[in-house]
Design a protein around this motif. Structure first.
Motif, PDB file in Angstrom:
ATOM      1  N   TRP A 111      -7.261  20.362   1.510  1.00 45.33           N
ATOM      2  CA  TRP A 111      -6.864  20.104   2.897  1.00 45.33           C
ATOM      3  C   TRP A 111      -5.493  20.683   3.250  1.00 45.33           C
ATOM      4  O   TRP A 111      -5.053  20.563   4.381  1.00 45.33           O
ATOM      5  CB  TRP A 111      -6.857  18.609   3.260  1.00 45.33           C
ATOM      6  CG  TRP A 111      -8.058  17.835   2.834  1.00 45.33           C
ATOM      7  CD1 TRP A 111      -8.045  16.589   2.262  1.00 45.33           C
ATOM      8  CD2 TRP A 111      -9.435  18.189   2.959  1.00 45.33           C
ATOM      9  NE1 TRP A 111      -9.326  16.168   2.006  1.00 45.33           N
ATOM     10  CE2 TRP A 111     -10.198  17.130   2.422  1.00 45.33           C
ATOM     11  CE3 TRP A 111     -10.096  19.311   3.464  1.00 45.33           C
ATOM     12  CZ2 TRP A 111     -11.583  17.155   2.369  1.00 45.33           C
ATOM     13  CZ3 TRP A 111     -11.491  19.336   3.409  1.00 45.33           C
ATOM     14  CH2 TRP A 111     -12.211  18.273   2.881  1.00 45.33           C
ATOM     15  N   ASN A 113      -2.644  24.022   3.536  1.00 46.19           N
ATOM     16  CA  ASN A 113      -2.745  25.396   4.030  1.00 46.19           C
ATOM     17  C   ASN A 113      -1.847  26.401   3.322  1.00 46.19           C
ATOM     18  O   ASN A 113      -2.123  27.604   3.375  1.00 46.19           O
ATOM     19  CB  ASN A 113      -2.410  25.442   5.524  1.00 46.19           C
ATOM     20  CG  ASN A 113      -3.354  24.610   6.363  1.00 46.19           C
ATOM     21  OD1 ASN A 113      -3.244  23.391   6.399  1.00 46.19           O
ATOM     22  ND2 ASN A 113      -4.291  25.249   7.054  1.00 46.19           N
ATOM     23  N   ASN A 141      -7.012  27.496   9.662  1.00 46.11           N
ATOM     24  CA  ASN A 141      -8.047  26.476   9.792  1.00 46.11           C
ATOM     25  C   ASN A 141      -9.205  27.080  10.585  1.00 46.11           C
ATOM     26  O   ASN A 141      -9.129  27.206  11.800  1.00 46.11           O
ATOM     27  CB  ASN A 141      -7.499  25.247  10.523  1.00 46.11           C
ATOM     28  CG  ASN A 141      -6.310  24.642   9.812  1.00 46.11           C
ATOM     29  OD1 ASN A 141      -6.386  24.329   8.635  1.00 46.11           O
ATOM     30  ND2 ASN A 141      -5.203  24.486  10.524  1.00 46.11           N
ATOM     31  N   PHE A 143     -12.630  26.577  11.960  1.00 45.11           N
ATOM     32  CA  PHE A 143     -13.490  25.430  12.254  1.00 45.11           C
ATOM     33  C   PHE A 143     -14.843  25.556  11.550  1.00 45.11           C
ATOM     34  O   PHE A 143     -15.430  26.636  11.539  1.00 45.11           O
ATOM     35  CB  PHE A 143     -13.706  25.330  13.776  1.00 45.11           C
ATOM     36  CG  PHE A 143     -14.458  24.094  14.185  1.00 45.11           C
ATOM     37  CD1 PHE A 143     -13.801  22.889  14.345  1.00 45.11           C
ATOM     38  CD2 PHE A 143     -15.825  24.151  14.391  1.00 45.11           C
ATOM     39  CE1 PHE A 143     -14.500  21.760  14.715  1.00 45.11           C
ATOM     40  CE2 PHE A 143     -16.525  23.022  14.760  1.00 45.11           C
ATOM     41  CZ  PHE A 143     -15.864  21.816  14.915  1.00 45.11           C
ATOM     42  N   HIS A 145     -13.360  23.761   9.027  1.00 41.76           N
ATOM     43  CA  HIS A 145     -12.610  23.498   7.801  1.00 41.76           C
ATOM     44  C   HIS A 145     -11.112  23.348   8.061  1.00 41.76           C
ATOM     45  O   HIS A 145     -10.531  24.090   8.841  1.00 41.76           O
ATOM     46  CB  HIS A 145     -12.831  24.632   6.802  1.00 41.76           C
ATOM     47  CG  HIS A 145     -14.271  24.957   6.579  1.00 41.76           C
ATOM     48  ND1 HIS A 145     -15.184  24.022   6.177  1.00 41.76           N
ATOM     49  CD2 HIS A 145     -14.956  26.124   6.722  1.00 41.76           C
ATOM     50  CE1 HIS A 145     -16.373  24.589   6.063  1.00 41.76           C
ATOM     51  NE2 HIS A 145     -16.262  25.867   6.395  1.00 41.76           N
ATOM     52  N   LYS A 146     -10.498  22.399   7.375  1.00 40.68           N
ATOM     53  CA  LYS A 146      -9.041  22.198   7.442  1.00 40.68           C
ATOM     54  C   LYS A 146      -8.422  22.675   6.142  1.00 40.68           C
ATOM     55  O   LYS A 146      -8.594  22.068   5.096  1.00 40.68           O
ATOM     56  CB  LYS A 146      -8.713  20.718   7.656  1.00 40.68           C
ATOM     57  CG  LYS A 146      -7.207  20.387   7.515  1.00 40.68           C
ATOM     58  CD  LYS A 146      -6.378  21.060   8.613  1.00 40.68           C
ATOM     59  CE  LYS A 146      -4.899  20.656   8.518  1.00 40.68           C
ATOM     60  NZ  LYS A 146      -4.180  21.359   7.443  1.00 40.68           N
ATOM     61  N   GLY A 147      -7.726  23.812   6.186  1.00 46.46           N
ATOM     62  CA  GLY A 147      -7.097  24.347   4.992  1.00 46.46           C
ATOM     63  C   GLY A 147      -8.136  24.655   3.915  1.00 46.46           C
ATOM     64  O   GLY A 147      -9.280  25.025   4.195  1.00 46.46           O
ATOM     65  N   TYR A 148      -7.712  24.508   2.664  1.00 46.96           N
ATOM     66  CA  TYR A 148      -8.625  24.709   1.529  1.00 46.96           C
ATOM     67  C   TYR A 148      -9.563  23.507   1.435  1.00 46.96           C
ATOM     68  O   TYR A 148      -9.130  22.368   1.607  1.00 46.96           O
ATOM     69  CB  TYR A 148      -7.827  24.842   0.235  1.00 46.96           C
ATOM     70  CG  TYR A 148      -7.080  26.148   0.094  1.00 46.96           C
ATOM     71  CD1 TYR A 148      -7.549  27.156  -0.743  1.00 46.96           C
ATOM     72  CD2 TYR A 148      -5.889  26.374   0.784  1.00 46.96           C
ATOM     73  CE1 TYR A 148      -6.858  28.360  -0.882  1.00 46.96           C
ATOM     74  CE2 TYR A 148      -5.191  27.577   0.652  1.00 46.96           C
ATOM     75  CZ  TYR A 148      -5.680  28.558  -0.188  1.00 46.96           C
ATOM     76  OH  TYR A 148      -5.002  29.742  -0.325  1.00 46.96           O
ATOM     77  N   TRP A 247     -16.467  29.703   3.874  1.00 45.73           N
ATOM     78  CA  TRP A 247     -14.997  29.651   3.840  1.00 45.73           C
ATOM     79  C   TRP A 247     -14.440  30.967   3.297  1.00 45.73           C
ATOM     80  O   TRP A 247     -13.556  31.574   3.908  1.00 45.73           O
ATOM     81  CB  TRP A 247     -14.534  28.478   2.989  1.00 45.73           C
ATOM     82  CG  TRP A 247     -13.082  28.141   3.145  1.00 45.73           C
ATOM     83  CD1 TRP A 247     -12.538  27.185   3.939  1.00 45.73           C
ATOM     84  CD2 TRP A 247     -11.968  28.765   2.459  1.00 45.73           C
ATOM     85  NE1 TRP A 247     -11.166  27.167   3.815  1.00 45.73           N
ATOM     86  CE2 TRP A 247     -10.791  28.129   2.915  1.00 45.73           C
ATOM     87  CE3 TRP A 247     -11.852  29.789   1.528  1.00 45.73           C
ATOM     88  CZ2 TRP A 247      -9.523  28.489   2.460  1.00 45.73           C
ATOM     89  CZ3 TRP A 247     -10.587  30.162   1.080  1.00 45.73           C
ATOM     90  CH2 TRP A 247      -9.443  29.510   1.542  1.00 45.73           C
ATOM     91  N   TYR A 251     -12.051  33.362   5.771  1.00 45.44           N
ATOM     92  CA  TYR A 251     -10.690  32.819   5.815  1.00 45.44           C
ATOM     93  C   TYR A 251      -9.610  33.849   6.161  1.00 45.44           C
ATOM     94  O   TYR A 251      -8.525  33.491   6.619  1.00 45.44           O
ATOM     95  CB  TYR A 251     -10.359  32.085   4.514  1.00 45.44           C
ATOM     96  CG  TYR A 251      -9.913  32.932   3.342  1.00 45.44           C
ATOM     97  CD1 TYR A 251      -8.558  33.033   3.007  1.00 45.44           C
ATOM     98  CD2 TYR A 251     -10.825  33.597   2.538  1.00 45.44           C
ATOM     99  CE1 TYR A 251      -8.147  33.779   1.923  1.00 45.44           C
ATOM    100  CE2 TYR A 251     -10.426  34.341   1.449  1.00 45.44           C
ATOM    101  CZ  TYR A 251      -9.077  34.432   1.147  1.00 45.44           C
ATOM    102  OH  TYR A 251      -8.664  35.179   0.075  1.00 45.44           O
ATOM    103  N   ASP A 338      -1.197  24.447  12.032  1.00 44.94           N
ATOM    104  CA  ASP A 338      -2.247  23.478  12.374  1.00 44.94           C
ATOM    105  C   ASP A 338      -3.241  23.986  13.415  1.00 44.94           C
ATOM    106  O   ASP A 338      -4.151  23.256  13.821  1.00 44.94           O
ATOM    107  CB  ASP A 338      -1.600  22.178  12.883  1.00 44.94           C
ATOM    108  CG  ASP A 338      -0.808  21.467  11.794  1.00 44.94           C
ATOM    109  OD1 ASP A 338      -1.261  21.499  10.636  1.00 44.94           O
ATOM    110  OD2 ASP A 338       0.254  20.901  12.091  1.00 44.94           O
ATOM    111  N   TRP A 340      -6.371  25.636  15.231  1.00 47.88           N
ATOM    112  CA  TRP A 340      -7.775  25.828  14.896  1.00 47.88           C
ATOM    113  C   TRP A 340      -8.230  27.219  15.330  1.00 47.88           C
ATOM    114  O   TRP A 340      -7.825  27.716  16.391  1.00 47.88           O
ATOM    115  CB  TRP A 340      -8.659  24.799  15.611  1.00 47.88           C
ATOM    116  CG  TRP A 340      -8.610  23.427  15.000  1.00 47.88           C
ATOM    117  CD1 TRP A 340      -7.960  22.341  15.491  1.00 47.88           C
ATOM    118  CD2 TRP A 340      -9.249  23.005  13.801  1.00 47.88           C
ATOM    119  NE1 TRP A 340      -8.150  21.260  14.651  1.00 47.88           N
ATOM    120  CE2 TRP A 340      -8.938  21.638  13.615  1.00 47.88           C
ATOM    121  CE3 TRP A 340     -10.057  23.642  12.851  1.00 47.88           C
ATOM    122  CZ2 TRP A 340      -9.403  20.907  12.535  1.00 47.88           C
ATOM    123  CZ3 TRP A 340     -10.519  22.912  11.761  1.00 47.88           C
ATOM    124  CH2 TRP A 340     -10.195  21.567  11.624  1.00 47.88           C
TER     125      TRP A 340
END
Length: 343
Positions: A111, A113, A141, A143, A145-148, A247, A251, A338, A340
């Motif tokens: 979660w 980054n 991020n 969408f 997904h939040k971070g890793y 992902w 990414y 943060d 998206w």
């Protein structure tokens, strides 16, 4: 599988490191109990922070409980069972290699980054945040997904040789240790070392380079006993493997890069295939630290590899850490981290 093992921790297993908390300047040691069935022994390591978090000078160095500074790349054993020294053969037959647990150096918690990574080209290979064009790197991020979406890290004593071409994908290695995605439920911290069970592997091709992604689970996870193959993951965690491919595919797109490609039509290979890749990258690492192959800029300073011309003294390794900036206050993080991205 043979390994050049850490002399000062013969017969023991790396189990944990200092945590990143409000008291960052303190060294915290964690010793996590392992399941009795694994017959594993414990070792204690610490991390020491230098520089300012969220800045280019921030580093996480590693050392033993005896105070010896080490390289997490070269001095932490690959296998979680270390029944023999680098010079002493095992006294009993090894068990099936598909059941061996491996040490994983956690670089990035789930979660988060910040693109933290083992600094392969710096002495003692501390963990640092990657920098691109003078700016700290954060993964976007994408969408939903939040971070890793897993704890992300690497297997020590492995190296994807840029001079070695994979027979099936016809791509050369990316000059890094082999990457690991821990799908366990615990959120880890940078510098933590956990023991993982390998379940399978994904052949990602990053800008033409072979960049294997191991799928593994923390041996301490409640689900570890029930997950023994990539098919177990597919059955018990619907959508997880598909999300992993998605992902890795997207990414870098928010940074203006093309989507990543994959070997084997994006299909995961099984754990036996994964273990063979681990064995191959371990042998490439062995050649690297013995100066039998072109290091491609890799820093190989270590304190434990008996046949390595890069082996150094405790005083030399201590001097490396002491030359780094003292630990200081964290720098602010841009709110852009943060944001998206909808692709």
């Amino acid at each position: 599988m043979s390994a050049l093992l850490l002399r000062c921790s013969r017969g023991r297993v790396v189990t944990g490191f200092g945590t990143l908390s409000a008291s960052r300047s303190k060294l915290v040691t964690q010793a996590a109990a392992m399941p009795q069935r694994c017959n594993l022994r414990k070792a204690h390591y610490q991390t020491e922070e230098r520089g300012h978090p969220n800045s280019p000078d921030y580093r996480i160095y590693f050392k033993t409980s005896e105070g010896k500074y080490i390289s997490p790349f070269h001095d932490i054993p690959l296998e979680a069972e270390t029944e023999q020294d680098s010079d002493v053969p095992a006294k009993k037959p090894r068990k099936n290699e598909s059941k061996v647990l491996f040490n994983m150096v956690v670089e990035v918690p789930r979660w988060s980054n910040a693109k933290m990574e083992i600094a392969t080209k710096e002495p003692l290979n501390p963990i640092k945040q990657d920098v691109k064009k003078g700016k700290l790197r954060y993964v976007a991020n994408v969408f939903p997904h939040k971070g890793y979406i897993w704890n992300y890290g690497a297997l020590p004593q492995t190296w994807e040789d840029p001079n070695h071409q994979d027979k099936e994908t016809e791509c050369c290695g990316d000059n890094d240790p082999i990457d690991v995605c821990d799908i366990g439920t615990q959120v880890c911290f940078p510098g933590q070392v956990i023991q993982v069970k390998v379940l399978g592997i994904l052949a990602m091709i990053d800008e033409g380079e072979m960049d294997w992604k191991l799928i593994a689970i923390n041996a301490e996870d409640p689900d570890a006993q029930n997950l023994n193959s990539i098919e177990d993951v597919r059955k018990s965690r619907p959508g997880h493997l598909e999300a992993t491919v998605d992902w890795f595919r997207k990414y870098k797109v928010p940074d203006g890069k093309p989507e990543n490609q994959f070997g084997f039509n994006g299909q995961f290979r099984d754990k036996d295939f994964a273990v063979e890749i681990i064995k191959s990258t371990h042998e490439h690492w062995r050649a690297l630290v013995q100066k039998q192959s072109n290091g491609a800029g890799i820093a190989c300073k270590n304190i434990s590899c008996c046949e390595s011309p890069f082996k150094c003294s405790e005083e030399e390794s201590r001097a490396v850490v002491q030359s780094a900036p003292a630990f200081g206050a964290a720098c602010p993080v841009s709110p852009e981290v943060d944001k998206w991205h909808f692709l």
